[in-house]
Design a protein around this motif. Structure first.
Motif, PDB file in Angstrom:
ATOM      1  N   SER A  27       0.840  -1.186   0.000  1.00  0.00           N
ATOM      2  CA  SER A  27       0.000   0.000   0.000  1.00  0.00           C
ATOM      3  C   SER A  27       0.885   1.250   0.000  1.00  0.00           C
ATOM      4  O   SER A  27       1.927   1.293   0.651  1.00  0.00           O
ATOM      5  N   ARG A  43       0.286   3.924   1.472  1.00  0.00           N
ATOM      6  CA  ARG A  43       0.329   4.400   2.859  1.00  0.00           C
ATOM      7  C   ARG A  43       1.454   3.722   3.635  1.00  0.00           C
ATOM      8  O   ARG A  43       2.195   4.370   4.378  1.00  0.00           O
ATOM      9  N   ASP A  80      -2.114   2.480  -4.418  1.00  0.00           N
ATOM     10  CA  ASP A  80      -2.891   3.195  -3.406  1.00  0.00           C
ATOM     11  C   ASP A  80      -4.146   2.384  -3.072  1.00  0.00           C
ATOM     12  O   ASP A  80      -5.252   2.700  -3.521  1.00  0.00           O
ATOM     13  N   ASP A 117      -5.823   2.138  -0.369  1.00  0.00           N
ATOM     14  CA  ASP A 117      -6.817   2.816   0.469  1.00  0.00           C
ATOM     15  C   ASP A 117      -7.829   3.609  -0.354  1.00  0.00           C
ATOM     16  O   ASP A 117      -8.913   3.924   0.129  1.00  0.00           O
ATOM     17  N   ASN A 118      -7.465   3.921  -1.594  1.00  0.00           N
ATOM     18  CA  ASN A 118      -8.366   4.700  -2.438  1.00  0.00           C
ATOM     19  C   ASN A 118      -8.855   3.931  -3.662  1.00  0.00           C
ATOM     20  O   ASN A 118      -9.494   4.513  -4.533  1.00  0.00           O
ATOM     21  N   HIS A 119      -8.544   2.637  -3.715  1.00  0.00           N
ATOM     22  CA  HIS A 119      -9.115   1.805  -4.770  1.00  0.00           C
ATOM     23  C   HIS A 119     -10.589   1.569  -4.433  1.00  0.00           C
ATOM     24  O   HIS A 119     -10.932   1.213  -3.304  1.00  0.00           O
ATOM     25  N   PHE A 120     -11.477   1.779  -5.395  1.00  0.00           N
ATOM     26  CA  PHE A 120     -12.902   1.804  -5.076  1.00  0.00           C
ATOM     27  C   PHE A 120     -13.432   0.486  -4.532  1.00  0.00           C
ATOM     28  O   PHE A 120     -14.440   0.452  -3.833  1.00  0.00           O
ATOM     29  N   LYS A 153     -10.420  -0.907  -1.063  1.00  0.00           N
ATOM     30  CA  LYS A 153     -10.444  -0.152   0.199  1.00  0.00           C
ATOM     31  C   LYS A 153     -11.343  -0.830   1.232  1.00  0.00           C
ATOM     32  O   LYS A 153     -11.140  -0.680   2.436  1.00  0.00           O
ATOM     33  N   ASN A 178     -19.858   2.654  -9.015  1.00  0.00           N
ATOM     34  CA  ASN A 178     -20.096   2.604  -7.569  1.00  0.00           C
ATOM     35  C   ASN A 178     -21.509   2.148  -7.217  1.00  0.00           C
ATOM     36  O   ASN A 178     -22.020   2.448  -6.127  1.00  0.00           O
TER      37      ASN A 178
END
Length: 395
Positions: A71, A73, A122, A124-127, A130, A324
């Motif tokens: 990640s 992060r 990333d 944490d921001n993968h739709f 996350k 989404n």
């Protein structure tokens, strides 16, 4: 309940030129005669492994269909320097560039792999990803000098450098380890109702939550021999990779007579085609026995009963996540093709009102619905905003 076509598979296929310094084929284990049993968490058809880096504990997805992945992060937390760039393809052949870094020590149990390499994304921001609250993936290149055993029954993985310590009862078959990722490919056999046989090398992919998906390339070859029974065709999209959703395309719903994995016969398997270049066996295989991948000696073992008979009915439709929203991905049953269309938003399934659920609850709806009745009322909204009630009656 509907079959979910979408799969949180993040197979990464690096292509192009690596830097001279970093390669997915790097990484050493200094320990000898090691045998590590590690307790795992099985959540939403994913294996979560406890991993320690620089004294910090993390949750990594076990994904033998991908290389190590970190990640963004975690990369920032660890302050790893000298990240470089590499081009990659995901499971849907979508392309993008990713960072690649070397990690000084990755520790699982008491086993330490030094100077292993990981890609960076990333998460944490993968739709979709996350929702799993992951810190990274442990991929096939981590095990390049080891033997890996996956046991869902015991909720453990075992890592060793000596396959004899596992005291296996079955005989192994040869595997191929592809590219610097060391992606494991095992040979499986199909036997059609006409008695004809066909073999295929498939990716052993613990990051895929289904049982088996066949590539369109392989199906084109097998269809000439009538190895499969073709149940339906439908245009839509379903699977989701690291870089996005698969493009809209016609896929095929199939039924196999016999699929042999090592010495186990699986009868009456229903599956679909996929746009991936290669077919794959997913984590659901491990529900029927222990999976052992010997990366050292290039062997694959499957500790299971000799025969498994599936009794699942063909799905009426498959669902996915689009824009989404929970939506219809494919419509397989001809009697519903005038009622359901690709892209229709699903508002309610039985007693589950999606408007009352957050996005991650919707993503995990597959597991929630697994044991629900096969007949139910469904509310959908078409692309022209017309709302319709449909009674789903499984045949």
């Amino acid at each position: 309940m509907p079959k979910m076509k979408y799969i949180y598979l993040c197979l990464l296929i690096p292509f192009g030129i690596f830097s001279q310094n970093l390669s997915l084929g790097q990484g050493t284990v200094n320990q000898k005669n090691y045998y590590e049993e590690i307790d795992i968490e099985v959540s939403n058809n994913k294996i979560i492994v406890p991993v320690t880096i620089d004294g910090k504990n993390y949750r990594f997805l076990l994904d033998t269909g991908a290389p190590n992945l970190l990640s963004k992060r975690v990369l920032n937390e660890l302050k790893i320097q000298n990240a470089q760039k590499i081009n990659a393809l995901d499971s849907n052949n979508n392309a993008d560039s990713l960072q690649i870094v070397q990690i000084e020590n990755i520790k699982i149990g008491n086993l330490i792999v030094k100077n292993n390499v990981a890609l960076v994304s990333d998460l944490d921001n993968h739709f979709i990803l996350k929702c799993f609250k992951l810190d990274g993936f442990i991929g096939s290149n981590f095990f390049r000098n080891s033997v890996l055993k996956i046991s869902l029954k015991d909720k453990k993985i075992t890592i060793t450098d000596d396959v004899k310590k596992l005291q296996l009862k079955s005989k192994g078959t040869s595997i191929k380890l592809v590219d610097q990722q060391n992606a494991p490919y095992a040979r499986i056999t199909f036997i059609g109702k006409n008695g004809k046989k066909a073999t295929e090398d498939v990716l052993i992919d613990s990051g895929m939550d289904g049982f088996y998906e066949i590539s369109n390339r392989a199906y084109k070859i097998f269809s000439e021999e009538n190895i499969f029974e073709e149940l339906a065709r439908s245009s839509g999209t379903g699977s989701i990779g690291l870089f996005g959703t698969a493009p809209v395309k016609e896929q095929v719903l199939l039924k196999s007579n016999i699929l042999k994995v090592n010495h186990t016969s699986f009868k009456n398997l229903i599956t679909t085609t996929t746009d991936d270049n290669n077919s794959r066996l997913g984590l659901e295989l491990a529900k029927y026995g222990d999976i052992i991948i010997d990366f050292i000696n290039k062997k694959f073992y499957f500790e299971s009963e000799k025969e498994v008979v599936f009794d699942k009915k063909p799905p009426i439709y498959s669902s996915t996540i689009a824009d989404n929203k929970y939506a219809v991905g494919f419509v397989w049953d001809k009697t519903y093709q005038d009622k359901l269309k690709f892209g229709d938003e699903i508002l309610r399934i039985g007693n589950y009102k999606l408007s009352e659920m957050d996005f991650c609850q919707i993503v995990n709806l597959r597991n929630t619905l697994r044991d629900e009745p096969s007949s139910y009322e469904m509310e959908i909204k078409s692309k022209d905003n017309k709302t319709t009630l449909i009674n789903i009656e499984s045949k």
